[in-house]
Motif scaffolding. Structure first.
Motif, mmCIF file in Angstrom:
data_model
loop_
_atom_site.group_PDB
_atom_site.id
_atom_site.type_symbol
_atom_site.label_atom_id
_atom_site.label_comp_id
_atom_site.label_asym_id
_atom_site.label_seq_id
_atom_site.Cartn_x
_atom_site.Cartn_y
_atom_site.Cartn_z
ATOM 1 N N ALA A 33 97.503 68.310 34.287
ATOM 2 C CA ALA A 33 97.699 67.791 35.646
ATOM 3 C C ALA A 33 97.246 66.331 35.699
ATOM 4 O O ALA A 33 96.310 65.937 35.004
ATOM 5 N N ARG A 34 97.936 65.529 36.499
ATOM 6 C CA ARG A 34 97.609 64.101 36.555
ATOM 7 C C ARG A 34 96.445 63.858 37.508
ATOM 8 O O ARG A 34 96.524 64.142 38.700
ATOM 9 N N MET A 35 95.394 63.281 36.946
ATOM 10 C CA MET A 35 94.172 63.092 37.717
ATOM 11 C C MET A 35 94.358 62.197 38.940
ATOM 12 O O MET A 35 93.786 62.439 39.992
ATOM 13 N N GLN A 62 93.733 75.790 18.359
ATOM 14 C CA GLN A 62 94.714 75.305 19.338
ATOM 15 C C GLN A 62 95.968 74.686 18.723
ATOM 16 O O GLN A 62 96.635 73.873 19.357
ATOM 17 N N GLU A 94 90.131 80.763 24.701
ATOM 18 C CA GLU A 94 91.393 80.205 24.198
ATOM 19 C C GLU A 94 92.117 81.243 23.338
ATOM 20 O O GLU A 94 93.325 81.401 23.427
ATOM 21 N N GLY A 135 95.934 71.845 29.273
ATOM 22 C CA GLY A 135 95.468 71.793 30.656
ATOM 23 C C GLY A 135 96.395 72.505 31.631
ATOM 24 O O GLY A 135 96.879 73.600 31.361
ATOM 25 N N GLY A 140 96.687 74.291 24.338
ATOM 26 C CA GLY A 140 95.439 74.913 24.757
ATOM 27 C C GLY A 140 95.119 74.625 26.201
ATOM 28 O O GLY A 140 95.750 73.771 26.833
ATOM 29 N N PHE A 141 94.146 75.327 26.728
ATOM 30 C CA PHE A 141 93.739 75.097 28.113
ATOM 31 C C PHE A 141 92.687 73.990 28.171
ATOM 32 O O PHE A 141 92.934 72.913 28.671
ATOM 33 N N ALA A 142 91.532 74.248 27.615
ATOM 34 C CA ALA A 142 90.460 73.246 27.635
ATOM 35 C C ALA A 142 90.527 72.411 26.361
ATOM 36 O O ALA A 142 90.914 72.901 25.305
ATOM 37 N N MET A 169 88.436 61.250 44.339
ATOM 38 C CA MET A 169 89.362 62.362 44.096
ATOM 39 C C MET A 169 89.764 63.107 45.367
ATOM 40 O O MET A 169 90.648 63.961 45.325
ATOM 41 N N LYS A 191 83.918 56.776 31.534
ATOM 42 C CA LYS A 191 83.237 57.194 30.308
ATOM 43 C C LYS A 191 81.783 57.564 30.571
ATOM 44 O O LYS A 191 80.925 57.409 29.711
ATOM 45 N N GLN A 211 91.808 53.804 28.660
ATOM 46 C CA GLN A 211 91.678 54.549 27.419
ATOM 47 C C GLN A 211 92.098 55.971 27.660
ATOM 48 O O GLN A 211 91.924 56.490 28.746
ATOM 49 N N ALA A 256 91.087 59.386 27.117
ATOM 50 C CA ALA A 256 89.834 59.961 26.669
ATOM 51 C C ALA A 256 89.977 61.376 26.155
ATOM 52 O O ALA A 256 89.369 61.759 25.181
ATOM 53 N N ILE A 257 90.827 62.154 26.824
ATOM 54 C CA ILE A 257 90.818 63.582 26.540
ATOM 55 C C ILE A 257 91.792 63.943 25.417
ATOM 56 O O ILE A 257 91.468 64.672 24.514
ATOM 57 N N ILE A 292 85.144 71.835 24.894
ATOM 58 C CA ILE A 292 84.592 73.102 24.425
ATOM 59 C C ILE A 292 83.383 72.847 23.526
ATOM 60 O O ILE A 292 82.333 73.469 23.678
ATOM 61 N N PRO A 314 85.548 77.186 29.408
ATOM 62 C CA PRO A 314 86.086 76.484 28.242
ATOM 63 C C PRO A 314 85.390 76.978 26.978
ATOM 64 O O PRO A 314 84.280 76.566 26.675
ATOM 65 N N SER A 365 95.177 80.093 29.131
ATOM 66 C CA SER A 365 96.309 79.464 29.827
ATOM 67 C C SER A 365 97.267 80.510 30.376
ATOM 68 O O SER A 365 97.684 80.451 31.529
ATOM 69 N N THR A 398 80.422 71.462 25.865
ATOM 70 C CA THR A 398 79.798 72.337 26.853
ATOM 71 C C THR A 398 79.264 73.616 26.234
ATOM 72 O O THR A 398 78.259 74.149 26.683
#
Lengths: 287, 317
Positions: free
Chosen positions: A168-170, A249, B169, A207, A229-231, B247, B235, A12, A14-15, A236, B164, B174, A239
């Motif tokens: 960036a690719r995780m 954005q 932003e 990102g 956008g960054f995040a 990672m 998830k 999926q 997700a982001i 946002i 964040p 960025s 958190t």
């Protein structure tokens, strides 16, 4: 055990939100605009550079479509199509996902690079393709962009980068993060030679790509409504529990906050790039 | 007194037991010195076993330990005459990045680092060490100042990532990060970065385009937080432990990948157990790096940094 955990989870995204809407219209013949629901014959939409004729929604383009829309016919020469992705962190199913997207897009990775002419002016160009692993940047994407920038530096020509990336690719971990630095040191060298770099942000530029080469053009452009956008919005909201404006954005939001030089409609892009390049060629600038 | 991490509980329990026995012998007329000596031997062995073989998730806990020394702590131990310099000259002064000038081995240097808080109040002030754009722009201002006055630049990386938030932003998070990456490539003075805690994503890298990159033994450096990776992969942020392993974010991982130059050894159990000694370990490495880099001229330093990042990546030709 770890491997089992990976395979149990369905793929999926997700982001990043995905503009591709699964419509009830048969695939191929007709295309439905996800913004205004207008239905247009796919062939006609192609002639319109994949911009909705009713509401100006800019559909995602493939890297090859982008090149065809910008570069003088027959002048594009691609580079580094032979580079192959590896699986340094041994992520389960990573290689098969990359292979599948390579087959789907006809690209070796999420960026197409090369040289070509815009209105007769030679440029080096990198076009990211969000259809390939969300345009995410791993080692090969970083390497291809770096080599294209080095080529531009060597030939003394402008560099153009069309960004379309979730970041960036995780799956390549910190190696992906370091591609941000790698592309940046190459761009610095290009810049120190007094050469022009135009960054064009398209849907989506977020990102680690937003936080590296995409944001440091001599001129930063974006397509209308592009997500930049960054995040991520969700990160946002979760958190920080801040209420975010509707246009948060978007390219227009960034323009209003001083982060872009201009938002350029796709139909006007080639002309805009051509004019910018012309104004940076020797003879027209003060020596 | 110090916060206990779950994996070190056996050590803490044994230490308490030894303490109890000692107190008992002081108040009672019995000689337990043999038993105490035995237990002390066992304690040393246990410490070596547990602290000497930390798993990824245990290192993450050490890297996040609330008493882990921060940039300020190391500045106090490593540099003479430190003067903190504030502000980005455009918007404000971000307390999540601190910087200034001081002297190291008798020579002036510029020092910049992420700054976490040690309690909730300080963490609120410092947004948990997660910088806003003005933090990165302050860092860049101080780096350019260092370039002008020919001072080496020493960066300490210790952040979960760039903040964040909406304001971040709006002010170009960025661009602020990206600008540092590009500008750091151009400096003709030595740049050294040390990851002292968590090195989270672009927010960490923005102080990391250096000639030498070091990591403290139990610090981490990653493209995404373990929790972030877990929520994408499964998830569920509760799988952070598994994600951290997958990672490859530890100092030995990054050394193996050829990204960092060297691991700076930590005090057994983590730097927070003896910050002064930890600073000494860092001093030795810094001293050598500055001596080595002082042999390169400006162009060579730029080339050295270029070559360092140019070669990072795994792919087939």
């Amino acid at each position: 055990m770890l491997r089992d955990l990976f395979t149990n989870v369905k793929k999926q995204q997700a982001i990043m939100p995905n503009a591709k809407s699964k419509s009830d219209v048969p695939e191929g013949i007709m295309t439905k605009c996800p913004a205004c629901k207008h239905v247009e014959p796919t062939k006609e939409l192609g002639k319109l550079l994949k911009v909705c004729p009713k509401c100006d929604f800019h559909f995602k383009m493939t890297a090859h479509e982008r090149i065809d829309s910008l570069i003088d016919e027959g002048t594009f020469v691609s580079m580094d199509d032979h580079l192959g992705t590896e699986n340094p962190l041994e992520f389960p199913a990573y290689m098969s996902k990359v292979k599948k997207d390579a087959e789907k897009t006809g690209l070796n990775e999420a960026v197409l690079t090369g040289t070509g002419k815009i209105d007769g002016n030679e440029v080096a160009i990198a076009v990211m393709d969000a259809h390939f692993r969300m345009g995410s940047m791993g080692s090969v994407v970083g390497e291809k962009i770096t080599r294209a920038v080095e080529k531009a530096t060597e030939l003394g020509i402008p560099m153009l980068i069309f960004s379309a990336s979730g970041g960036a690719r995780m799956q390549e971990g910190v190696l992906s993060l370091m591609q941000m630095a790698k592309t940046s040191v190459a761009l610095n060298r290009h810049s120190e030679k007094g050469l022009l770099y135009i960054s064009i942000m398209t849907y989506p530029t977020t990102g680690g790509v937003s936080a590296s080469f995409a944001s440091v053009g001599d001129i930063n452009l974006a397509e209308p409504k592009a997500l930049i956008g960054f995040a991520g919005r969700r990160v946002i909201e979760q958190t920080v529990r801040e209420k975010l404006p509707e246009d948060f954005q978007t390219a227009e939001f960034l323009l209003a906050h001083g982060q872009l030089d201009a938002v350029v409609h796709r139909v006007d892009m080639q002309d805009m790039l051509s004019r910018i390049i012309r104004l940076h060629t020797k003879g027209e600038a003060v020596q | 007194m110090k916060k206990t991490m779950s994996f070190e509980e056996p050590i803490i329990k044994l230490r308490e037991k030894i303490q109890e026995l000692k107190e008992f012998t002081e108040t009672n007329e019995v000689d337990l010195s043999d038993e105490i000596r035995n237990l002390n031997d066992r304690l040393i062995k246990l410490e070596n076993d547990i602290y000497g073989n930390m798993e990824t998730w245990e290192r993450v806990q050490v890297a996040r330990h609330p008493e882990r020394p921060t940039t300020y702590d190391y500045i106090g131990e490593l540099f003479e005459d430190f003067i903190e310099l504030h502000g980005d000259r455009a918007f404000g002064d971000d307390a999540a990045i601190v910087g200034g000038i001081g002297s190291f081995d008798g020579k002036p240097v510029t020092i910049i680092g992420h700054q976490r808080g040690k309690d909730t109040k300080e963490n609120v002030k410092r947004t948990f060490g997660m910088p806003h754009p003005e933090g990165y722009r302050k860092a860049l201002r101080l780096m350019k100042q260092a370039e002008k006055f020919r001072r080496p630049i020493i960066c300490m990386i210790d952040t979960k990532g760039a903040y964040p938030g909406r304001a971040a932003e709006e002010r170009g998070q960025s661009e602020a990060i990206a600008r540092n990456l590009v500008e750091m490539a151009s400096f003709t003075v030595p740049v050294i970065s040390i990851v002292i805690g968590e090195g989270g994503s672009g927010g960490a890298l923005a102080l990391g385009v250096a000639n030498r990159i070091y990591m403290l033994e139990h610090s981490t450096y990653s493209v995404i937080s373990p929790e972030g990776a877990a929520s994408i992969l499964w998830k569920d942020a509760a799988y952070a432990k598994e994600a951290a392993e997958a990672m490859k974010i530890t100092a030995p991982d990054l050394l193996k990948m050829g990204i960092i130059d060297e691991i700076i050894p930590e005090v057994l159990g983590g730097g927070h157990r003896d910050p002064k000694q930890q600073a000494k370990n860092m001093k030795a490495v810094l001293s050598k790096a500055l001596t080595d880099l002082s042999k390169l001229d400006g162009d060579e330093l730029v080339q050295d940094r270029y070559d360092k990042f140019r070669k990072i990546g795994v792919f087939t030709e």
